[in-house]
Each structure stands twice: as C-alpha cells, then as structure tokens.
Write an enzyme that holds these catalytic residues in place. Structure first.
Site, PDB file in Angstrom:
ATOM      1  N   GLY A 522       0.820  -1.210   0.000  1.00 53.85           N
ATOM      2  CA  GLY A 522       0.000   0.000   0.000  1.00 53.85           C
ATOM      3  C   GLY A 522       0.846   1.249   0.000  1.00 53.85           C
ATOM      4  N   GLY A 524       0.798   5.378   1.405  1.00 52.79           N
ATOM      5  CA  GLY A 524       0.180   6.391   2.249  1.00 52.79           C
ATOM      6  C   GLY A 524       0.662   7.771   1.898  1.00 52.79           C
ATOM      7  N   PHE A 526       2.854   9.673   3.472  1.00 55.71           N
ATOM      8  CA  PHE A 526       4.285   9.880   3.658  1.00 55.71           C
ATOM      9  C   PHE A 526       5.099   8.597   3.445  1.00 55.71           C
ATOM     10  CE2 PHE A 526       2.190  12.894   6.623  1.00 55.71           C
ATOM     11  CZ  PHE A 526       2.603  14.069   6.029  1.00 55.71           C
ATOM     12  N   VAL A 529       4.294   0.781   2.008  1.00 56.15           N
ATOM     13  CA  VAL A 529       4.367  -0.403   2.859  1.00 56.15           C
ATOM     14  C   VAL A 529       4.646  -1.622   1.990  1.00 56.15           C
ATOM     15  CG1 VAL A 529       3.190  -1.809   4.575  1.00 56.15           C
ATOM     16  CG2 VAL A 529       2.743   0.645   4.476  1.00 56.15           C
ATOM     17  N   LYS A 542       7.153  -0.434   6.672  1.00 58.80           N
ATOM     18  CA  LYS A 542       6.623   0.884   6.311  1.00 58.80           C
ATOM     19  C   LYS A 542       7.793   1.838   6.097  1.00 58.80           C
ATOM     20  CE  LYS A 542       3.220   4.338   7.770  1.00 58.80           C
ATOM     21  NZ  LYS A 542       2.185   4.664   8.761  1.00 58.80           N
ATOM     22  N   ASP A 637      -6.909  10.268  11.469  1.00 61.97           N
ATOM     23  CA  ASP A 637      -7.033   9.869  10.060  1.00 61.97           C
ATOM     24  C   ASP A 637      -7.697   8.504   9.942  1.00 61.97           C
ATOM     25  OD1 ASP A 637      -6.841  10.269   7.353  1.00 61.97           O
ATOM     26  OD2 ASP A 637      -4.780   9.569   7.180  1.00 61.97           O
TER      27      ASP A 637
END
Length: 811
Positions: A522, A524, A526, A529, A542, A637
């Site tokens: 994935g 994000g 910043f 992953v 991450k 978030d």
C-alpha cells in the site's frame, strides 16, 4: 428500462458509444476518472429523461453539440470538468431551464459567456474556471455578470482562471443574498473593486487574486459580515488597509500581498479572533506591527515580508501559540529577538533576514521543536550560535550568514547536514574544516591537567565499587539461568521480536527483494508499505519518503505513540530501522489487507456479522486510545484503508503518522495537518481543532461506508448531498436503498433481522456525526451500543434457526 448508469473509476478505455442514446429512460449517467477518448456523443443530449450528467476527468475531447440543452428539458445537473473539451460555449444550454448545477471547468472552451444564462432561474452552481473564455467587449464591463444577477438562487460562481479582460461592474452588488462564493482569479480584470461589493452580505469567499485591479480596498467591506476568505493578492491595489476590515469578525484568511498598499496596519486587527492566515508581504506598509496582533492566539501564518515595518519585536510574541509561519524578512526591524519565541512550539518557518536585529540568538530557540526553516541572515547578531539548536531534529534549512556571530559552530543534530553557506561572513566563527571556517583553539594545558586529576579520582572510586558491580552481575547471571528453565509463553514472543531489534537497511532490502513493487502492500501520504520475509517470519515494512515535508515528523510521531500503546486491535510495531537517510517501521503483517480492499473489490465479500465485528474491533481500539491510556490519543485519520485485517479477520487500527497526544488538561489541540477529506469532522477541517470527538465523527462515517459500500467521495454526493445526508434522509423507511447490494443476496432466513441491525448501526453512526462535537456520543458509548446490536442480531438469527430447523439446532 435502465434509469441509472454510473461507471466511476472503472478503468474504461475507448470511446463512449453513440448507442448510449438508445437508453431513453436514463435519468443519471456518470463517468468519473476513466481514460476515454473521442467526444461526448450527441445522442446523449437527446435523452429527454436525463436529469444528472457527470463525465469528469475522463480525457474526452471535441466540442459540445450546438443544440445542447434543447433535447434535455429535465436536465438538472451537468458536470463535465477536467477533460479536454473545446469549442464555443454552447449558448443553447440555457434551454435546460431546470438546471441547478453547471460545471465546465478545467477544459478549453472558448468564446464569450452568453447572457442567456440568466434564464436559468434555478441555477445554484456555475463553475467555468480554467478555460479560454473571453468577454464580448474586451476592456469594458463584464456584461454577463450583470445578467447573472438575475439568477436569484446562485450560490457558487467561479469564473476564473479565464482571459476575460474586463472590468468588474457595480452590478455585482445586485447578486442575491444566496451567493456564498465569488471566485474570479487570473481573469485579467482591471478597474477597481466596486463599492457595491459590500452588498454581498452572505458571501463567505471572495477570490480576486492575480488580476490588474487598481484603486483602494472599499470601506464598504464592513457589510461582508459572513466573509471568511478575502483574497485580493497580486493586483495593483493602493491606499491603506481601512479600519472597516476589522468588522469582518468571521474572517479566517486575509491576503493582500503583492499590491501597493501603504501606511500602518489598523491596530484593531487584533480583534479578529477568527483570523488564521494573514498575508501582507510585498507592499509598502510601514510603522510598527500593532501590539494587538500578538494577541491572536489562533493565528497560523503571519507573512509581512518585503515592507517597511520598523520597531522592535514585542516580547509577547510568545502568545501566538498556534503559529506555524512567521515571515518578517526585508523590513527595518531592530532590537533583539525576544526570548519568549521559545514558547512557539508549533512554529515551522521563521525568517527575520535583511533587518537590523542585534544581540544574541536566544538560547530558548532550542525549544522550537517543530522548526524546519530558520533564516536570520543579514542582521547584526552577536554572540555564539546556541548549542541548544542541536535539539531541532526537523531543522532542514539554517541561514545565519552576514552577521557578527562568534565561537564554535555546533556539530550535533541537524548541524551535521548544513554547509558553509549557512555561516558565511561571520568572521569570528570556528569549527570543522568542511564549513570553511578556522578550527577552534585547543583548550589550555592547565584545563587538561585539571581533567587528568578528576579522572584519577574517578578511577579510584571505580576500584572501590568494582566489588559491588561484580556481585550485581553475578546475581543477574544466576537469575537469567533460572529464567531459562521457566515456561516460555510471552517470553518466546518477545525473543522473536528481539531478533529483529537491530535490523539493518540491507536486511530489509533483502527481505523485500529490493523494495520490489511485487511486494508493495500500500501507499500512504508519507510512506509505502512492503511485505518482507526473513528467517521464515513475514512482516510489513513501512518506508517513509523523507523527501516529503512532514515525513520526519510522521515517523517520530508513530514511534512516540506506538512504543507505549498495547492493545489487540492496534497494529503491533516489532522494531524500526532509522538513520539520517532512511526511516522505516517493521510492523506485524496483516495477511487479509485493508477493510477498504474488502469493501470495494468485486471478488471479496463480508457478511453483516463480519462487518459488525470489525466495527467493534475499531471501536475497541479507539476506546483504548481515548480512555485507556495515560494521555488521550487522537488518531486523526480514521478511514477503511487504515483498518487492517489479520488472518482471523480481526480489525487492527494502523497509521498513526498524524496522530495527536492530548495533555491531561487538554480537551482539544490545534493542528495544521489535515486528515482525509470526507472523513474529517467539520471543526477539524475548518479550524484545525482536533479532539477525541473528531475520531468519533470519522468512526461514524466509516460505519456508514462499511454497510453501504459508498465512499464519502462517491460521485453521487454532489452539492448539498453527502454520505451523511443520504443516510439521514433514508432512515428508517428507506433502509433497503442504503444497504450494500451484496448483503441482499438470496438467503434461507428472512432479512428482517439484518435490516433492523442496519437501522440501528446507521442511527448510531448519525449519533457519532452530529455537527456539534458536544452533541456526539463518546467511543465508550459507541462500543457499548455496537455490542448490544451484535447481541440482538445473533440472538434473533439463533431464534430463526431454531424455528426453521429445530432438530439441527438442538444438536
């Protein structure tokens, strides 16, 4: 018989077939974010039943039929933004007399804006920005604006950027009280801002920046009592800022930079407590900054660079507790930097370059822990560079050149990354050779002799205590041997984690096959992953993108918060890998991915009970964050892509990159970092205020999405219709319209139990998303309600099963 066809984000290619016109019962047609080619077929505009047409961001070209609007008498909403459409503005569109919304923005339409739009008496939204539209009579008053004042329901009018090349007419004061947004940037507007603009009593945004406007700011602005954003930067406006500007008690953004405004600032500016961003740069303003300005405790940005401000900086500058940027360069400020500056914990950017500031750099500057940019160059600063600045771990840019500083340049913390350009023309500085300054003098022999005496005393003391150290070590060894014979349990788990405590960048590179896209799990805001495998153990890596502003802080925030949190529904951190050029967290691997994937993939399915269990998992995690830890934690978030599912489909809350710790005495905090639009609470998005109630709001939206499978950004939600409003309007009688169609699949048992469950869940979600934070329930109450709903669902299903099949139930 088809009445609705919506094909948003379906990766379609090719042209829209002209046969779409055969759907003569069609009322809603939607295309969004597809890679199409060709033009919009004319047959689409001959469907008389069509009410909503949405073709946004699909790369279509060509022009619109000249008779558009004539064959669609029921058309209410047209959204054709972000394409490559061209040709003349179709004047015949006014034949669609029921039109409420018209969005043709971000295309290449040309020609003039027709006066015939005034016939659209129901029009509420008109967006024509980012085209090539011109006025019928260049350099004269914009007649189409005068005609649009007849649209008495118009709420949002966006006409820029376009090369209109005209003058704002005084008739803009005749727009009805319904007008909320008037936006005309980059339109080559000339002339003055009409005094009649003060008649727009309900407008909340006026945007006229990057034009050629002249004259003064009219004193009639005092009539704009609801104005929140007044953006007139990059024009040629002169005169002073009138005191009447202080009547705008709701103003949040005021930008007059890059004009020719002169004189002092009104002292009453300090009364505008709603002010968040004040842009004054590149004008001819003079005198000192009013003392009242420093009382604006919620001010986020103060940009007054390139003016003629003078005087000293007030010591009460420390009152700006929320400030993130202070830009005062290229002025005539004198005196010293106030030591109270150290209290500005949220300050990110501070510039005082090209002034006459003297005295030392305050030692308290080392308390500006959020600071990323510091420019004090071209002043008369003296003394040493405080060693306390080594604590500013986010500091990326430092410039103290052309001052009179002396002493040793610090070498720790961010100073390891600065070059000589940060320190030039300070002739008394010394330090390492790479900074092109003289080496610092070696300490005197007398001081070295004193140090040797101290060391000899310490060695003697160590000799006395060595016996005690040996006994302590022996005791620990015996205890460790005894513990080896005890049952492992949790100890084994901890040991497996310790095996990764010193994981290196090379090991992570090997485990992820060079951070291959094949292992990408994935992306994000910043970070990315990846899936990693080492010694038979699978984990998630991450990796933070340190080139992005805020990535360093996001990494540190996650480390600070997750190192002390322990809960079965929070993603576990195994260890980290961190140096100046690489930062990564090694996390527990979740084989079933995100809730977002399960909700919005066509080949995956979650039944009612699974969805309910996952919501209970998330509520448990949030209840722990809000109430089960020494200091309340706000996630900030919450959304389905941040909810991970393990091999047993248990939900785990992840991604704490913008989370906030609340002090024991704080119920809320101010922040400039904003979560994902659609999920954030109103007070968070508008004012940057975060509290545990913000998480409750986001949780309510996530519950709605989980059971309806509709994102808050779904293209069906336009205008005043939102996911929350849709749910509210549909309860309780229209619940079957809300529910995810997959949950309505044919089943043996009746659906009544699940529909009642859904009604209860949606009512709970609405309780979580009340407009006022004080009206929302808390997470403890939400968790209790969800457990009660689950119990009722399971009990009802069991009773049904007993009635339908009593023998198997008894067994």
């Amino acid at each position: 018989m088809l009445i609705a066809l919506q094909l948003g984000v379906t990766y379609l290619k090719g042209e829209i077939p002209m046969e779409i016109g055969y759907l003569q019962k069609l009322q809603i047609f939607g295309l969004y974010q597809n890679t199409l080619s060709g033009s919009i077929p004319a047959s689409l505009f001959n469907i008389s039943s069509l009410q909503i047409l949405t073709i946004v961001d699909c790369q279509l070209s060509g022009s619109l039929p000249l008779n558009v609007g004539q064959g669609t008498p029921n058309l209410q909403e047209i959204y054709l933004g972000m394409n490559n459409l061209s040709g003349l503005f179709p004047a015949s569109i006014s034949n669609a007399s029921k039109l409420i919304a018209l969005d043709l923005s971000n295309n290449s339409f040309s020609g003039s804006i027709p006066d015939s739009l005034s016939k659209l008496e129901f029009l509420q939204l008109l967006q024509l920005g980012q085209n090539k539209l011109i006025d019928q009579n260049p350099s004269s008053e914009l007649t189409f604006l005068t005609s649009l004042t007849r649209c008495r329901n118009l709420r949002e009018l966006v006409i820029g950027p376009n090369p209109l090349n005209g003058i704002l007419p005084a008739s803009i004061g005749n727009f009805s009280s319904s007008l909320r947004i008037f936006s005309a940037p980059w339109c080559k507007l000339s002339g003055i801002i009409p005094e009649e603009i003060g008649n727009l009593t309900n407008v909340i945004i006026i945007s006229l920046f990057d034009n050629d406007l002249t004259g003064f700011i009219p004193k009639t602005v005092r009539g704009l009592q609801k104005l929140q954003r007044f953006l007139i930067q990059s024009n040629m406006i002169s005169g002073t800022i009138p005191d009447e500007i202080c009547s705008l008690q709701n103003i949040g953004d005021l930008s007059v930079r890059q004009n020719k405004i002169s004189g002092p600032l009104p002292s009453c500016l300090g009364n505008l407590t709603s002010l968040r961003n004040l842009y004054l740069a590149s004008n001819r303003l003079n005198s000192s900054l009013p003392e009242s300005l420093w009382s604006l405790q919620d001010l986020l940005i103060l940009d007054a660079a390139s003016n003629s401000f003078s005087g000293v900086l007030s010591p009460i500058i420390g009152n700006l507790k929320a400030i993130t940027k202070i830009e005062l360069s290229y002025n005539d400020f004198s005196g010293m930097i106030p030591s109270m500056m150290g209290g500005l914990q949220k300050l990110i950017n501070f510039s005082l370059s090209h002034n006459r500031i003297d005295g030392p750099i305050p030692e308290s500057s080392g308390k500006l822990l959020s600071l990323e940019f510091l420019d004090l160059s071209y002043n008369n600063l003296t003394g040493e560079i405080p060693k306390s600045l080594e604590a500013l771990v986010y500091l990326r840019y430092l410039n103290v050149s052309f001052n009179k500083l002396s002493g040793e340049i610090p070498s720790g913390g961010p100073f390891a990354n600065f070059t000589n350009q940060s320190f030039v023309s300070n002739h008394a500085l010394c330090g390492v050779s790479r900074l092109q300054v003289p080496p610092c003098q070696v300490k005197s022999p007398r001081r070295a002799r004193r140090k040797r005496v101290l060391f000899s005393i310490l060695y003697s003391l160590l000799g006395i205590t060595s016996v005690f150290v040996a006994l302590a070590v022996g005791f620990l060894i015996l205890r460790r041997r005894r513990n080896r014979n005890e049952p492992s349990g949790l100890t084994d788990q901890v040991s497996s984690m310790r095996a990764y405590e010193r994981v290196s960048y090379y090991e992570l590179q090997q485990a992820t096959n060079g951070f291959s896209t094949d292992n990408l799990l994935g992306i994000g805001s910043f970070s990315k992953v990846y899936k990693g495998i080492k010694d038979g153990m699978t984990f998630a890596v991450k990796v933070f993108n340190l080139e992005l502003e805020g990535a360093f802080k996001s990494f540190d925030t996650e480390c600070e918060i997750l190192r002390n949190l322990r809960h079965r529904n929070l993603t576990k951190v195994i260890t980290s890998c961190s140096n100046s050029k690489f930062k990564a967290l090694i996390l527990e691997y979740m084989p079933n991915g995100t809730l977002d994937k399960w909700l919005h993939s066509h080949d995956l399915f979650l039944d009612m009970l699974h969805r309910l269990d996952i919501m209970i998992d998330v509520a448990s995690a949030l209840d722990y964050l809000h109430n089960g830890y020494s200091e309340p934690v706000v996630h900030c978030d919450l959304k389905p892509s941040n909810i991970l599912l393990d091999h047993n489909m248990v939900g785990h809350l992840s991604d704490f990159g913008i989370a906030k710790l609340l002090g024991a005495e704080d119920s809320s905090r101010q922040t400039k970092t904003i979560g994902t639009i659609g999920y954030i609470a109103p007070e968070y998005g508008q004012d940057g205020l975060v509290s545990t109630s913000c998480d409750v709001y986001s949780f309510g939206i996530v519950m709605m999405e989980t059971f309806t499978r509709r994102r808050p950004s779904d293209e069906m939600f336009t205008g005043d219709l939102s996911l929350k409003q849709w749910v509210n309007n549909s309860l309780p009688s229209g619940v079957t319209q809300l529910v995810d169609a997959d949950l309505m699949r044919p089943k043996k048992e009746p659906l009544n139990a699940e529909m009642q469950c859904l009604v209860s869940v949606m009512e709970l979600a609405l309780s979580c998303t009340s407009l006022s934070p004080d009206a929302r329930i808390n997470m403890k109450e939400a968790l209790l309600a969800l457990n009660k709903i689950r119990l009722q669902l399971v009990t009802t299903k069991l009773n049904i099963e007993v009635r339908l099949n009593p023998e198997s139930s008894l067994q």
